[in-house]
Motif scaffolding. Sequence first.
Motif, PDB file in Angstrom:
ATOM      1  N   TYR A  90       1.029  -1.176  -0.131  1.00  0.00           N
ATOM      2  CA  TYR A  90      -0.282  -0.095  -0.485  1.00  0.00           C
ATOM      3  C   TYR A  90       0.968   1.357   0.340  1.00  0.00           C
ATOM      4  O   TYR A  90       1.698   1.305   0.992  1.00  0.00           O
ATOM      5  CB  TYR A  90      -0.741  -0.279   1.564  1.00  0.00           C
ATOM      6  N   THR A  91       0.503   2.154  -0.633  1.00  0.00           N
ATOM      7  CA  THR A  91       1.691   3.700  -0.546  1.00  0.00           C
ATOM      8  C   THR A  91       0.504   4.575  -1.322  1.00  0.00           C
ATOM      9  O   THR A  91      -0.561   4.549  -2.025  1.00  0.00           O
ATOM     10  CB  THR A  91       1.934   3.588  -2.339  1.00  0.00           C
ATOM     11  N   ALA A  92       0.683   5.801  -0.051  1.00  0.00           N
ATOM     12  CA  ALA A  92       0.322   6.524   0.018  1.00  0.00           C
ATOM     13  C   ALA A  92       0.851   7.786  -0.769  1.00  0.00           C
ATOM     14  O   ALA A  92       2.031   8.113  -1.407  1.00  0.00           O
ATOM     15  CB  ALA A  92      -0.006   7.454   1.412  1.00  0.00           C
ATOM     16  N   ILE A  93      -0.299   8.097  -1.879  1.00  0.00           N
ATOM     17  CA  ILE A  93       0.281   9.274  -2.951  1.00  0.00           C
ATOM     18  C   ILE A  93      -0.663  10.884  -2.524  1.00  0.00           C
ATOM     19  O   ILE A  93      -1.285  10.507  -1.879  1.00  0.00           O
ATOM     20  CB  ILE A  93      -0.369   9.589  -4.343  1.00  0.00           C
ATOM     21  N   ILE A  94       0.603  11.195  -1.997  1.00  0.00           N
ATOM     22  CA  ILE A  94       0.724  13.281  -1.179  1.00  0.00           C
ATOM     23  C   ILE A  94       1.139  14.127  -1.912  1.00  0.00           C
ATOM     24  O   ILE A  94       1.640  13.921  -2.774  1.00  0.00           O
ATOM     25  CB  ILE A  94       0.886  13.153   0.706  1.00  0.00           C
TER      26      ILE A  94
END
Length: 130
Positions: free
Chosen positions: A51-55
Amino acid sequence: GDTFFDNNISIASDPLYQIIESQYDWSEIDMGEYSRILLVEQLESAPTVCYTAIIPESDPVGYSLLNVDELDLQVLEVCNKPSGFDAILTALASSFDQTDLEQSKAEFVELIVGRIQTAYFKKLIKVMRN
């Protein structure tokens, strides 16, 4: 100064981030040679869930990436509704073995504080005064 423990503070997820679920770790990928080697290694390894958060960011790249795990996702989900620290702890406690929790309460609090701090510094959540 204010802490997350202050009863006059609410913690809420920032609605601007997005989560990518993939079998690859995108947070390590850029256009450098080292990253190409990492990407090849990932492509040749057995699939896993990352899971990767794009901020969103205001720098020239326009975004940052952060790997998150199941616990981070739970923290963000609980914070979809602005909540105080005690309410977040109570909501997350149900995901843990209750006997372990009773024996390790201080470690549990420390774990959740660490996750909230990381999410705050990476702009996944915001802290507001009530």
